[in-house]
Write a protein that holds these residues in place. Structure first.
Motif, PDB file in Angstrom:
ATOM      1  N   SER A 311     -11.944 -12.680   5.778  1.00 49.40           N
ATOM      2  CA  SER A 311     -10.391 -11.994   6.377  1.00 49.40           C
ATOM      3  C   SER A 311      -9.394 -12.194   5.563  1.00 49.40           C
ATOM      4  N   GLN A 341      -4.226  -8.587  12.947  1.00 49.21           N
ATOM      5  CA  GLN A 341      -5.662  -9.111  13.534  1.00 49.21           C
ATOM      6  C   GLN A 341      -6.457 -10.350  12.696  1.00 49.21           C
ATOM      7  N   ASP A 345      -6.272 -14.388  12.915  1.00 46.57           N
ATOM      8  CA  ASP A 345      -7.862 -15.038  13.235  1.00 46.57           C
ATOM      9  C   ASP A 345      -7.814 -16.267  12.255  1.00 46.57           C
TER      10      ASP A 345
END
Length: 505
Positions: A311, A341, A345
């Motif tokens: 990520s 996003q 996360d």
């Protein structure tokens, strides 16, 4: 982040208990116009003092420029958002609230003691280390507000496991004190998600030190944190831009607030050091294989490391794309939304990773910190006072990757570092050589607008002086924690190597 319960919903569910309990509402606030945002005051430029008209005009101009920069640094819209919501909370729900504000980058022991004294005057009752006491502490806003709220809760209510804490986190006001954290920035989310001790600025040592209570040394697994909620369901955080070009700052200025790319690079540096630490523990046999509980936890940590690294790497790649095509088109908007996003996360999963890896490696990393965090805690206040903590952590990433690429790992086995590198470089599709991780980090940080460590320093710090400060910091941590962090001299040499490579970029 999308699963966080709104603060107002939380209060409505527990309104009967909350109204009967005194509440300390800690929120972040912008600094006064004449107050510097530097971490430590000894490194800031001197103020101009003269009675002549020309000197007064110059002083006023300096103050105007300083105020303008402080507003850029502290995001006035975010502070206005926090102020509106904190004021309406008391009026809307008729809570017995006493306000407490923090405008500095970090709380100090003095500010913690003052907040504890204010809480006691408001009717909150302390209960030592056994989780008794009475009252509610709500932290709203930045990372400094989260750290201050956690430190006050630790001082008043103690530090014990949720299972022993009774039901007061679900039903505040019943049988003990409660802590509720409502972060409004990425730094606030990072601090609120962490079970580690709050980080305080020690103004005497000019270092960042954990606020340790006796229970931290007794049992890390018994650490307690409060309920994390969202201040406003329609606007969770004041999100920074995905990418901002690096501009060297003058001595009278301070580095701007970090972009999402800075946050991603900082998180990635911590993830990679956790992976390196676990590999070193496996090498010396600290992590015992063939035990189901250990294997299950190790598998979970490995999966989380790969997921968070992937990520963060994606956010950095999106930042480089925006840097190359900064035309403000639809693609940039889509990239920003996707980056938000992924960063939302990744951040809440970061601190649990450090804590779980500490249990595996039998090290106190959750208290003493990873190598990037140790470097920041030891050096940021004295030698990089103009720099934001997240930006400093981000600038360590290339140097850490350089060091990792030189480490030897067992033949025939894929190390944790190699698995994380695989997730970063090849998106998990093929084996990656850690040597290529160094070139990837160097290129992506340069393109994503992440400065070098040398460009952030106040003057030209001497390496030997910095290493001496690292030694002092480690000695302080031993005296505070009662025991060494368990990493040994090998980690110390790694830390020195990372520092030297980072300064030489």
């Amino acid at each position: 982040m999308a699963n966080l319960q709104p603060l107002r919903s939380y209060i409505r569910q527990n309104i009967a208990h909350l109204r009967s309990s005194p509440c300390l509402l800690i929120s972040s606030a912008p600094p006064p116009p004449t107050v510097s945002t530097a971490v430590a005051g000894t490194k800031t430029p001197s103020s101009i003092t003269s009675s002549s008209d020309s000197d007064q005009q110059k002083q006023q101009q300096v103050q105007r420029e300083q105020l303008k920069f402080q507003q850029q640094q502290n995001n006035p819209k975010a502070h206005a958002f926090v102020e509106r919501n904190t004021q309406s909370l008391t009026l809307e729900f008729n809570l017995r609230t006493v306000p407490c504000h923090i405008s500095s980058a970090f709380p100090t022991l003095e500010s913690v003691n003052e907040a504890v004294a204010l809480a006691k005057r408001a009717g909150l009752k302390g209960g030592g280390i056994f989780g008794s006491g009475d009252g509610l502490i709500i932290g709203v806003g930045s990372g400094a507000a989260m750290d201050l709220a956690k430190a006050v809760a630790d001082s008043l209510f103690g530090n014990i496991a949720p299972a022993k804490y009774g039901s007061n986190q679900e039903n505040p006001g019943e049988g003990g004190g409660s802590l509720v954290l409502a972060p409004c920035t990425l730094g606030g989310l990072w601090a609120a998600s962490s079970n580690s001790p709050s980080v305080l600025l020690d103004t005497k040592e000019e270092m960042l030190l954990p606020h340790l209570k006796s229970s931290w040394s007794d049992n890390l697994a018994c650490s307690r944190r409060g309920t994390v909620v969202a201040l406003d369901p329609s606007r969770y955080l004041a999100m920074p831009p995905l990418y901002t070009p690096f501009q060297p700052v003058k001595r009278s200025e301070y580095s701007p607030a970090p972009s999402m790319a800075h946050v991603a690079a900082a998180a990635l540096a911590i993830v990679l050091d956790v992976a390196r630490s676990m590999d070193e523990s496996m090498k010396v046999g600290v992590i015992v294989a063939n035990i189901k509980e250990t294997e299950d936890l190790q598998t979970h940590v490995a999966n989380e490391l790969r997921a968070v690294a992937s990520s963060c790497a994606l956010v950095l790649e999106l930042a480089t794309q925006e840097a190359k095509h900064d035309d403000g088109g639809d693609n940039n908007a889509e990239n920003t939304k996707l980056a938000q996003q992924h960063i939302l996360d990744a951040i809440p999963r970061l601190s649990p990773l450090v804590e779980q890896s500490s249990l595996l490696s039998q090290m106190s990393m959750a208290i003493t910190g990873t190598i990037p965090q140790k470097l920041a805690n030891a050096l940021l206040p004295s030698y990089f006072p103009q720099c934001h903590l997240v930006t400093y952590l981000a600038c360590i990433l290339p140097g850490l990757c350089d060091v990792i690429s030189t480490r030897a790992y067992p033949e025939g086995e894929i190390s944790m570092v190699e698995e994380v590198a695989n997730s970063i470089i090849n998106n998990g599709n093929a084996n990656a050589k850690t040597s290529s991780l160094s070139s990837w980090a160097s290129q992506v940080t340069m393109e994503a607008g992440i400065p070098s460590m040398a460009s952030l320093a106040y003057g030209t710090p001497d390496l030997n002086t910095l290493v001496g400060s690292l030694d002092s910091y480690e000695s302080l941590m031993v005296s505070l924690n009662g025991v060494a962090d368990g990493s040994g001299r090998d980690d110390h040499w790694v830390m020195e190597d990372v520092l030297q490579r980072s300064l030489n970029r």
